[in-house]
Enzyme design. Sequence first.
Site, mmCIF file in Angstrom:
data_model
loop_
_atom_site.group_PDB
_atom_site.id
_atom_site.type_symbol
_atom_site.label_atom_id
_atom_site.label_comp_id
_atom_site.label_asym_id
_atom_site.label_seq_id
_atom_site.Cartn_x
_atom_site.Cartn_y
_atom_site.Cartn_z
ATOM 1 N N LYS A 131 -2.674 6.629 1.514
ATOM 2 C CA LYS A 131 -2.543 7.046 2.908
ATOM 3 C C LYS A 131 -1.579 8.228 3.040
ATOM 4 O O LYS A 131 -0.568 8.180 3.746
ATOM 5 C CB LYS A 131 -2.087 5.862 3.772
ATOM 6 C CG LYS A 131 -2.532 5.949 5.219
ATOM 7 C CD LYS A 131 -2.314 4.625 5.933
ATOM 8 C CE LYS A 131 -2.658 4.716 7.411
ATOM 9 N NZ LYS A 131 -4.098 4.908 7.646
ATOM 10 N N ARG B 41 0.828 -1.205 0.000
ATOM 11 C CA ARG B 41 0.000 0.000 0.000
ATOM 12 C C ARG B 41 0.867 1.262 0.000
ATOM 13 O O ARG B 41 0.536 2.254 -0.656
ATOM 14 C CB ARG B 41 -0.957 -0.006 1.194
ATOM 15 C CG ARG B 41 -1.983 1.116 1.152
ATOM 16 C CD ARG B 41 -3.066 0.932 2.185
ATOM 17 N NE ARG B 41 -2.563 1.028 3.548
ATOM 18 C CZ ARG B 41 -3.330 0.922 4.628
ATOM 19 N NH1 ARG B 41 -4.632 0.693 4.504
ATOM 20 N NH2 ARG B 41 -2.811 1.016 5.832
#
Length: 460
Positions: free
Chosen positions: A306, A204
């Site tokens: 993120k 991620r």
Amino acid sequence: MSVGVSPLVPANAHLSNFSTKEKRGKRRRGKEKRERMESNAVLASLQPNFLLCPSRFSPSFSAAAATFLPLFSSQRTRFCPPQFLKFQKQVLVSASFRNVNEANSPFSGAAVLTDSYSSEVSELADIEWDNLGFGFIPTDYMYMMKCTQGGNFSKGELQRFGNIELNPSAGVLNYGQGLFEGLKAYRKENSNILLFRPEENALRMRLGAERMCMPAPTVEQFVEAVKETVLANKRWVPPPGKGSLYIRPLLMGSGAVLGVAPAPEYTFLIYVSPVGNYFKEGVAPINLIVEHELHRATPGGTGGVKTIGNYAAVLKAQSAAKAKGYSDVLYLDCVHKKYLEEVSSCNIFMVKGNVISTPAIKGTILPGITRKSIIDVAQNQGFQVEERLVPVDELLDADEVFCTGTAVVVSPVGSITYKGKRVSYGVDGFGAVSQQLYSVLTRLQMGFTEDKMNWTVELS
């Protein structure tokens, strides 16, 4: 012939020898004094919260260590490393990892990690494990690795935890070029440590780095750095059932840049902190309010990665909600203003009969690793899971609602308030479905059940 002093030996030779010994003794004492002053100077350069001192449970420590004990208050001992070897011009602290070169360190008073560390488990840190919340507690070590724009990250190193230096023109400070991750480590009954799906966090971060024009560590570098950081701070992993060690990897543009452009240098850093429950309610139901004016993300933006800016954007609505007594905010899409997106820092699920529904990942919602895991667990438990557009009106008619995230794991929702209308889902804690999913997932994370999913990584 009378007895006297030999003419070959001066009559005051014994005084001369004594004088020489006295001079040597003075020089030796002077050297020891200088060494003590140098050691004191090293100690004085360290941040107050990160002082080095012997463990109060250690069976023995050097006389040099005892010399410095008066420098520390008893209130600081809980932040001390487990073993204390000796002071020289550098502070030597026992650890199981490679050497850190103090001269190249950007940290004041960085400690040198020696290769003399024993693999034996050190005692737990001296803190109140029963009263952990989700707040920052300084630990012993952090991990750092650097890279230039267009280059590759080289082998990183462990540093004593402390402040870092950044140029005022650093990309992360001026243009928000930064990402972070969050994962947890749990202590098993045998004192081994379990990590939960660290490779997913690595992947991620790499996806987010591509969106933010940043180089990123490889999956292997990321996972190895997490392992080293956790083992270096092993005494801060809470006892079984008392919480977890929260792991915070950061990737930031640390190089100086004035115009809007990618930074010339990047820093990958990991620090850790022991934590308890994220919400003050613990595992009790939380109360959410739906925000229909302010929005967390927009199509084509960065809501699906993120990046640090995503979280600054929620602070206004979140602060207003908490001032009114709500636990957090649930956001809607910014186009139609009627489809669920996510809570400030976690994903949302609703239950209706045997069907569990959650908003689909479409670029404005963070692909949570706990979200992904709960979907797999639910399907293995026989539930039908739908990832789709979920209108807020359906949420108000649900049997159960719960949130998922690394910090919250699974958190039941007690009520939703939307445009003045409050809908409650029970006040007795978890609903049956969320309780079942929570139990299966947390028992796997903590090592109480066999990991048939191959999600955990065990460290000893």
